[in-house]
Design a protein around this motif. Sequence first.
Motif, PDB file in Angstrom:
ATOM      1  N   HIS A  23       0.841  -1.208   0.000  1.00 16.35           N
ATOM      2  CA  HIS A  23       0.000   0.000   0.000  1.00 16.35           C
ATOM      3  C   HIS A  23       0.878   1.262   0.000  1.00 16.35           C
ATOM      4  O   HIS A  23       0.618   2.211  -0.740  1.00 16.35           O
ATOM      5  CB  HIS A  23      -0.924  -0.016   1.224  1.00 16.35           C
ATOM      6  N   HIS A  54       2.847   7.841   4.536  1.00 16.90           N
ATOM      7  CA  HIS A  54       1.616   8.387   5.121  1.00 16.90           C
ATOM      8  C   HIS A  54       0.988   7.498   6.206  1.00 16.90           C
ATOM      9  O   HIS A  54       0.391   7.991   7.138  1.00 16.90           O
ATOM     10  CB  HIS A  54       0.580   8.700   4.026  1.00 16.90           C
ATOM     11  N   ASP A  55       1.139   6.180   6.070  1.00 15.17           N
ATOM     12  CA  ASP A  55       0.540   5.255   7.053  1.00 15.17           C
ATOM     13  C   ASP A  55       1.593   4.630   7.971  1.00 15.17           C
ATOM     14  O   ASP A  55       1.360   3.555   8.523  1.00 15.17           O
ATOM     15  CB  ASP A  55      -0.187   4.106   6.319  1.00 15.17           C
ATOM     16  N   HIS A  89      -4.144  13.403   5.844  1.00 15.03           N
ATOM     17  CA  HIS A  89      -4.906  12.339   5.164  1.00 15.03           C
ATOM     18  C   HIS A  89      -5.880  11.652   6.118  1.00 15.03           C
ATOM     19  O   HIS A  89      -6.776  10.931   5.682  1.00 15.03           O
ATOM     20  CB  HIS A  89      -3.987  11.329   4.456  1.00 15.03           C
ATOM     21  N   ASP A 113      -6.042   7.492  -1.139  1.00 14.41           N
ATOM     22  CA  ASP A 113      -5.679   6.501  -0.120  1.00 14.41           C
ATOM     23  C   ASP A 113      -6.636   5.303  -0.144  1.00 14.41           C
ATOM     24  O   ASP A 113      -6.221   4.149  -0.322  1.00 14.41           O
ATOM     25  CB  ASP A 113      -5.671   7.188   1.249  1.00 14.41           C
TER      26      ASP A 113
HETATM   27 FE   FE2 Z   1      -3.198   4.700   3.512  1.00 13.22          FE
END
Ligand code: FE2
Length: 197
Positions: A23, A54-55, A89, A113
């Motif tokens: 991802h 981002h994650d 996000h 996303d």
């Molecule tokens: Fe994500």
Amino acid sequence: MISREEAWKLLKKYNKEEFHLQHALTLEGTMRYFAKEEGYGEEADYWAMAGLLHDLDFELYPDQHCTKTQEILREYGFEEKFIRAVASHGYGLCTEPLPQPEHTMEKILFATDELTGLIGAAARMRPSKSVMDMEVSSIKKKFKDKKFAGGCSRDVIKQGADMLGWELDKLFEETIMAMRSCEESVNLEMDKQNIEQ
Ligand SMILES: [Fe+2]
């Protein structure tokens, strides 16, 4: 800013699951594509790194999602502009109040996303297992079918398109193109990753 290699190492320090690594790589490539498309070509590495990281906290700290990432990125000396972009996000989705996406980069990260998850799930159902022969019409159908990839929030995708002022069709089409642009490199990096493990 740290190098791409250091960022990949940082990601792998906090993420071991194949799904999360894939991802992150997909968002990295997706953000790179959109930077070029939206006239921010000289910032493509910056956009891509936001996608990659981002994650960062999600696997280990799901309850502190977006909050823990900010702490880690601050430790690593990332500038506040980058940290804000990554945190935005999760706007409206996490318990902590987070900044609202304002910059085009932030809106695209927000909008793609969940959508890359939906498109990725649809691709895995295809004989080709690829987005290369994926049509917008098939994503429109999957989007309407709430039982398909139910974890990918349709509301967030719609909200993201609204933020950008784009029709859903445009967001679908562009995101498919973005995923086409990086499918091969993501697969190669994941293969390499699986060999190393
Ligand atoms: Fe994500």
